[in-house]
Every structure is written in structure tokens, then in C-alpha cells.
Design a protein around this motif. Sequence first.
Motif, PDB file in Angstrom:
ATOM      1  N   CYS A  49       0.742  -1.335   0.064  1.00 48.59           N
ATOM      2  CA  CYS A  49      -0.028   0.026  -0.088  1.00 48.59           C
ATOM      3  C   CYS A  49       1.058   1.225   0.011  1.00 48.59           C
ATOM      4  N   CYS A  55      -8.474   4.927  -2.154  1.00 47.96           N
ATOM      5  CA  CYS A  55      -9.648   3.895  -1.895  1.00 47.96           C
ATOM      6  C   CYS A  55     -10.664   4.288  -1.068  1.00 47.96           C
ATOM      7  N   SER A  61     -11.036   3.117  -6.641  1.00 49.84           N
ATOM      8  CA  SER A  61     -10.338   1.823  -6.201  1.00 49.84           C
ATOM      9  C   SER A  61      -8.862   2.181  -6.038  1.00 49.84           C
ATOM     10  N   CYS A  62      -8.179   0.966  -5.770  1.00 47.64           N
ATOM     11  CA  CYS A  62      -6.807   1.241  -5.773  1.00 47.64           C
ATOM     12  C   CYS A  62      -6.137   1.852  -6.769  1.00 47.64           C
TER      13      CYS A  62
END
Length: 86
Positions: A49, A55, A61-62
Amino acid sequence: MRVFSVMGSPRLKGNTMLVLDNFMKGIRDGHDKLELKSVFLHGKKIEPCAGCDKCKNDGESCVIEDDMLDLYGEVVAANVIIFSTP
């Protein structure tokens, strides 16, 4: 019930897989209606991460485009997640 197992060992035929296989066999023997999904993480590209918090924004989203994008749906859909690591 939906069960998602994550195999974290690089050895596909090692002790960790043996334990996971026996555990999953026990789950199958005790339940009729199971949906079993599993993933072998060795060889997958999964980045850590970045802490950007994208997020956490509405509907985003990521931002990291790695193999984890394919796994998020399985994680969310699962009732039970099993992590098998050495």
C-alpha cells in the motif's frame, strides 16, 4: 457460504499446502453448500500500500495496478478467508 483460501508459501507441494488441503477437506466434509475459491500467491505481483487514501474516496479503487486488483472481489465476497503461510 463462500470460503476464500490464500496460499502464501512459495512451495506448492510443501507442508503449508498439506495443512491447507486437510483443513479445506474438513470444511467440505462438514458442509453441503460451499463455494470454495483459492489463490496461490507465489508469482503474483502484489505491491505494498502506498498510503495515498484514494481507496477511501467515494467509488474509487486502488491506484496500484497489480494482481491484487483481481483478488479484491474475492475478498469482499467471502464469508470466510483462510490465510495459509509458512
